[in-house]
Design a protein around this motif. Structure first.
Motif, PDB file in Angstrom:
ATOM      1  N   SER A   1      38.667  35.631  46.776  1.00 48.05           N
ATOM      2  CA  SER A   1      37.384  35.976  47.482  1.00 48.05           C
ATOM      3  C   SER A   1      37.762  36.375  48.712  1.00 48.05           C
ATOM      4  O   SER A   1      38.832  36.339  49.531  1.00 48.05           O
ATOM      5  N   HIS A   2      36.462  36.857  49.494  1.00 45.23           N
ATOM      6  CA  HIS A   2      36.344  37.589  50.712  1.00 45.23           C
ATOM      7  C   HIS A   2      36.838  36.305  51.779  1.00 45.23           C
ATOM      8  O   HIS A   2      37.836  37.037  52.611  1.00 45.23           O
ATOM      9  N   LEU A   3      37.327  35.186  51.815  1.00 48.79           N
ATOM     10  CA  LEU A   3      37.630  34.303  52.525  1.00 48.79           C
ATOM     11  C   LEU A   3      39.306  34.722  52.303  1.00 48.79           C
ATOM     12  O   LEU A   3      39.973  34.076  53.767  1.00 48.79           O
ATOM     13  N   SER A   4      40.063  34.880  51.272  1.00 47.21           N
ATOM     14  CA  SER A   4      41.026  34.515  50.583  1.00 47.21           C
ATOM     15  C   SER A   4      42.150  35.762  52.072  1.00 47.21           C
ATOM     16  O   SER A   4      43.307  35.429  52.646  1.00 47.21           O
ATOM     17  N   HIS A   5      41.571  36.138  52.807  1.00 45.12           N
ATOM     18  CA  HIS A   5      42.664  37.335  53.063  1.00 45.12           C
ATOM     19  C   HIS A   5      41.895  37.548  55.020  1.00 45.12           C
ATOM     20  O   HIS A   5      42.194  37.860  55.944  1.00 45.12           O
ATOM     21  N   LEU A   6      40.874  36.370  55.491  1.00 51.61           N
ATOM     22  CA  LEU A   6      40.218  36.107  56.473  1.00 51.61           C
ATOM     23  C   LEU A   6      41.174  34.680  57.040  1.00 51.61           C
ATOM     24  O   LEU A   6      40.701  34.445  58.282  1.00 51.61           O
ATOM     25  N   MET A   7      42.064  34.177  56.937  1.00 50.61           N
ATOM     26  CA  MET A   7      42.511  32.822  57.176  1.00 50.61           C
ATOM     27  C   MET A   7      43.104  33.154  57.877  1.00 50.61           C
ATOM     28  O   MET A   7      44.463  35.038  57.905  1.00 50.61           O
ATOM     29  N   PRO A   8      44.453  32.751  59.229  1.00 51.74           N
ATOM     30  CA  PRO A   8      45.550  33.079  60.228  1.00 51.74           C
ATOM     31  C   PRO A   8      46.637  33.420  59.088  1.00 51.74           C
ATOM     32  O   PRO A   8      47.765  34.137  59.496  1.00 51.74           O
ATOM     33  N   ILE A   9      46.854  32.555  58.056  1.00 54.61           N
ATOM     34  CA  ILE A   9      48.242  33.546  56.694  1.00 54.61           C
ATOM     35  C   ILE A   9      46.839  34.169  55.662  1.00 54.61           C
ATOM     36  O   ILE A   9      46.831  33.041  54.985  1.00 54.61           O
ATOM     37  N   GLY A  10      47.199  35.117  56.120  1.00 57.78           N
ATOM     38  CA  GLY A  10      46.299  36.142  54.133  1.00 57.78           C
ATOM     39  C   GLY A  10      47.390  35.250  53.243  1.00 57.78           C
ATOM     40  O   GLY A  10      48.793  34.661  52.997  1.00 57.78           O
ATOM     41  N   LEU A  11      46.282  34.920  51.922  1.00 64.35           N
ATOM     42  CA  LEU A  11      46.505  33.990  51.070  1.00 64.35           C
ATOM     43  C   LEU A  11      47.566  35.168  49.730  1.00 64.35           C
ATOM     44  O   LEU A  11      46.591  35.658  49.949  1.00 64.35           O
ATOM     45  N   THR A  12      48.355  34.843  49.637  1.00 60.09           N
ATOM     46  CA  THR A  12      48.673  35.580  48.603  1.00 60.09           C
ATOM     47  C   THR A  12      47.740  34.509  46.958  1.00 60.09           C
ATOM     48  O   THR A  12      47.846  33.163  46.958  1.00 60.09           O
ATOM     49  N   THR A  13      47.501  35.697  46.457  1.00 55.67           N
ATOM     50  CA  THR A  13      46.579  35.057  45.282  1.00 55.67           C
ATOM     51  C   THR A  13      45.907  36.284  44.344  1.00 55.67           C
ATOM     52  O   THR A  13      46.958  36.916  44.538  1.00 55.67           O
ATOM     53  N   VAL A  14      45.817  35.779  42.597  1.00 56.28           N
ATOM     54  CA  VAL A  14      45.802  36.519  41.733  1.00 56.28           C
ATOM     55  C   VAL A  14      44.297  36.776  41.774  1.00 56.28           C
ATOM     56  O   VAL A  14      42.837  36.731  42.377  1.00 56.28           O
ATOM     57  N   ARG A  15      43.748  38.718  41.728  1.00 53.17           N
ATOM     58  CA  ARG A  15      42.785  38.564  41.904  1.00 53.17           C
ATOM     59  C   ARG A  15      42.079  39.082  40.953  1.00 53.17           C
ATOM     60  O   ARG A  15      42.557  39.862  40.206  1.00 53.17           O
ATOM     61  N   GLN A  16      40.532  39.116  41.387  1.00 57.53           N
ATOM     62  CA  GLN A  16      40.099  39.252  40.463  1.00 57.53           C
ATOM     63  C   GLN A  16      38.660  40.288  40.518  1.00 57.53           C
ATOM     64  O   GLN A  16      38.052  39.954  41.785  1.00 57.53           O
ATOM     65  N   ASP A  17      38.789  41.396  40.129  1.00 61.63           N
ATOM     66  CA  ASP A  17      37.711  42.130  40.839  1.00 61.63           C
ATOM     67  C   ASP A  17      35.960  41.564  40.539  1.00 61.63           C
ATOM     68  O   ASP A  17      35.763  42.213  39.398  1.00 61.63           O
ATOM     69  N   ALA A  18      35.794  41.813  41.632  1.00 66.38           N
ATOM     70  CA  ALA A  18      34.251  41.280  41.670  1.00 66.38           C
ATOM     71  C   ALA A  18      32.998  41.627  41.462  1.00 66.38           C
ATOM     72  O   ALA A  18      32.350  41.743  40.570  1.00 66.38           O
ATOM     73  N   VAL A  19      33.495  43.451  41.770  1.00 66.02           N
ATOM     74  CA  VAL A  19      32.808  44.600  41.970  1.00 66.02           C
ATOM     75  C   VAL A  19      32.603  44.951  40.157  1.00 66.02           C
ATOM     76  O   VAL A  19      30.727  44.854  39.597  1.00 66.02           O
ATOM     77  N   LEU A  20      33.931  44.803  39.345  1.00 58.92           N
ATOM     78  CA  LEU A  20      33.928  45.287  38.447  1.00 58.92           C
ATOM     79  C   LEU A  20      33.256  44.311  37.213  1.00 58.92           C
ATOM     80  O   LEU A  20      32.614  45.096  36.267  1.00 58.92           O
ATOM     81  N   MET A  21      33.497  43.015  37.766  1.00 53.79           N
ATOM     82  CA  MET A  21      32.871  41.957  36.914  1.00 53.79           C
ATOM     83  C   MET A  21      31.417  41.812  37.371  1.00 53.79           C
ATOM     84  O   MET A  21      30.594  42.432  36.306  1.00 53.79           O
ATOM     85  N   SER A  22      31.007  42.302  38.236  1.00 59.16           N
ATOM     86  CA  SER A  22      29.291  41.780  38.430  1.00 59.16           C
ATOM     87  C   SER A  22      28.543  43.354  36.983  1.00 59.16           C
ATOM     88  O   SER A  22      27.890  43.122  36.818  1.00 59.16           O
ATOM     89  N   GLU A  23      29.444  44.818  37.334  1.00 59.14           N
ATOM     90  CA  GLU A  23      28.947  45.387  37.056  1.00 59.14           C
ATOM     91  C   GLU A  23      28.132  45.705  35.602  1.00 59.14           C
ATOM     92  O   GLU A  23      27.686  45.768  34.312  1.00 59.14           O
ATOM     93  N   TYR A  24      29.586  44.779  34.667  1.00 61.39           N
ATOM     94  CA  TYR A  24      29.874  44.467  33.797  1.00 61.39           C
ATOM     95  C   TYR A  24      29.231  43.656  32.963  1.00 61.39           C
ATOM     96  O   TYR A  24      28.163  44.008  32.381  1.00 61.39           O
ATOM     97  N   ALA A  25      28.352  42.639  33.638  1.00 58.25           N
ATOM     98  CA  ALA A  25      28.193  41.259  33.610  1.00 58.25           C
ATOM     99  C   ALA A  25      26.545  41.711  33.587  1.00 58.25           C
ATOM    100  O   ALA A  25      25.580  41.833  32.805  1.00 58.25           O
ATOM    101  N   VAL A  26      25.880  42.661  34.684  1.00 56.56           N
ATOM    102  CA  VAL A  26      24.170  44.067  35.230  1.00 56.56           C
ATOM    103  C   VAL A  26      24.377  44.578  33.243  1.00 56.56           C
ATOM    104  O   VAL A  26      23.306  44.641  32.843  1.00 56.56           O
ATOM    105  N   ARG A  27      25.309  46.143  33.006  1.00 56.25           N
ATOM    106  CA  ARG A  27      25.244  46.140  32.063  1.00 56.25           C
ATOM    107  C   ARG A  27      25.038  45.584  31.015  1.00 56.25           C
ATOM    108  O   ARG A  27      23.954  46.013  29.825  1.00 56.25           O
ATOM    109  N   PHE A  28      25.632  44.165  30.400  1.00 59.41           N
ATOM    110  CA  PHE A  28      25.575  43.548  29.313  1.00 59.41           C
ATOM    111  C   PHE A  28      24.129  43.289  29.147  1.00 59.41           C
ATOM    112  O   PHE A  28      23.928  43.586  27.859  1.00 59.41           O
ATOM    113  N   ALA A  29      23.746  42.695  30.142  1.00 62.39           N
ATOM    114  CA  ALA A  29      22.176  42.297  30.240  1.00 62.39           C
ATOM    115  C   ALA A  29      20.980  43.176  29.934  1.00 62.39           C
ATOM    116  O   ALA A  29      20.591  43.240  29.291  1.00 62.39           O
TER     117      ALA A  29
END
Length: 347
Positions: A281-309
């Motif tokens: 999430s956008h907060l994960s790289h705003l911390m004093p220590i950047g968070l190692t995390t598994v990225r989900q592509d929010a933009v691509l997920m959103s685009e698929y959701a809208v197109r499906f609907a």
């Protein structure tokens, strides 16, 4: 009326000021032939001067369409904010408006969804729904429905989600390659994707011969869950049980709560203990220590959701579909090798 209590300008007001009929003003705003360029310019200029805006919602409803997508989200989920940000441009590109309805303390999912349907949304996009599968299926039979972040087998809904197991495997491979063996997982409870992440963690620990170290701590997708886990691990340390060398949190919010508790207690991350989140999430790289995390592509997920609907609404895809997107581990500052001697001493 507007917010100041004044009557909103109407089409009749524009017609009177421009010296033309209301029907001609309607033609201009519907962008249909019948008005000269000069008249069209005058009508638009006067409308702008007096602050008139056509009621597009009323016009669409008169045609039997609202062309509005309803989106249910959770107020305190940063990843939902990232998804919403991606939904708007794709909906606009396809000629649809977006209406949001939030779940919050005292306002459950059913109420949030009914509000969307009450405002004549043609389809609903559910971000990380927590409802029972039967309830989601029932909604899918009432209206076009898309779930994001959660797969609901056999329900009549479209779904968009990440390959959860693949994301966890990437995180676990990263930690094991660094030398970690005492890797704990904070469970996400009933949160979207939690069951898949939990299964993938267990499978990874077994695959690497670490089953004796396997430990799942109950939790959920909130900062409080991470805070409580941090307190638990610290209290165990005080009673003689060593800290794990790495923690895979259920999501980024949980990871952030854990980081806050550990650092306040003087635990050095990642020297003493590594932390990995999930979502990016956008907060994960705003911390004093950047968070190692598994990225989900929010933009691509959103685009698929809208197109499906939209494709379901417009009949180009009559049956529900599923999109499974690849996650990607993003390594930042919260993961590193275990403390010296720990890895070797536990082999």
């Amino acid at each position: 009326m507007d917010g100041s209590g004044k009557q909103r300008p109407t089409m009749a007001d524009v017609a009177e000021r421009a010296g033309v009929s209301r029907a001609l003003v309607s033609i201009v705003f519907r962008d249909q032939p019948g008005a000269s360029p000069r008249t069209r310019d005058r009508v638009l200029r006067i409308a702008d001067e007096i602050g008139y805006r056509p009621d597009s919602a009323a016009r669409l409803l008169a045609r039997g369409r609202s062309r509005t997508l309803g989106v249910m989200f959770t107020v305190h989920q940063p990843f939902h904010a990232d998804l919403v940000e991606g939904i708007y441009p794709e909906a606009e590109r396809l000629g649809y408006d977006v209406l949001l309805s939030a779940t919050a303390q005292g306002r459950g999912e059913a109420r949030a969804v009914e509000a969307l349907l009450g405002h004549r949304c043609e389809a609903v996009i559910l971000l990380g729904p927590d409802a029972q599968p039967a309830d989601i299926d029932a909604l899918g039979h009432r209206t076009v429905t898309v779930t994001v972040g959660r797969r609901v087998p056999h329900a009549r809904v479209d779904s968009v989600h990440t390959a959860e197991g693949k994301g966890v495997r990437q995180a676990m491979e990263h930690l094991v390659e660094l030398g970690h063996r005492r890797i704990v997982h904070i469970d996400g409870g009933r949160g979207p994707g939690s069951a898949e992440r939990r299964r993938a963690y267990r499978a990874a620990m077994r695959r690497h011969g670490l089953e004796p170290e396997l430990r799942v701590i109950p939790g959920d997708h909130t900062e409080q869950s991470g805070i409580e886990t941090g307190r638990l691990l610290l209290s165990e340390r005080d009673r003689g049980r060593p800290l794990p060398t790495a923690v895979l949190a259920g999501n980024d919010r949980c990871a952030m709560g854990l980081l806050m508790t550990l650092t306040q207690a003087g635990v050095d991350v990642p020297r003493d203990l590594s932390v990995v989140g999930y979502d990016d999430s956008h907060l994960s790289h705003l911390m004093p220590i950047g968070l190692t995390t598994v990225r989900q592509d929010a933009v691509l997920m959103s685009e698929y959701a809208v197109r499906f609907a939209v494709e379901r609404l417009e009949g180009t895809a009559p049956e529900p579909r599923e999109a499974v997107l690849d996650p990607k581990l993003t390594v930042r500052g919260t993961s590193g090798p275990p403390p010296e001697g720990v890895a070797a001493g536990n082999r």
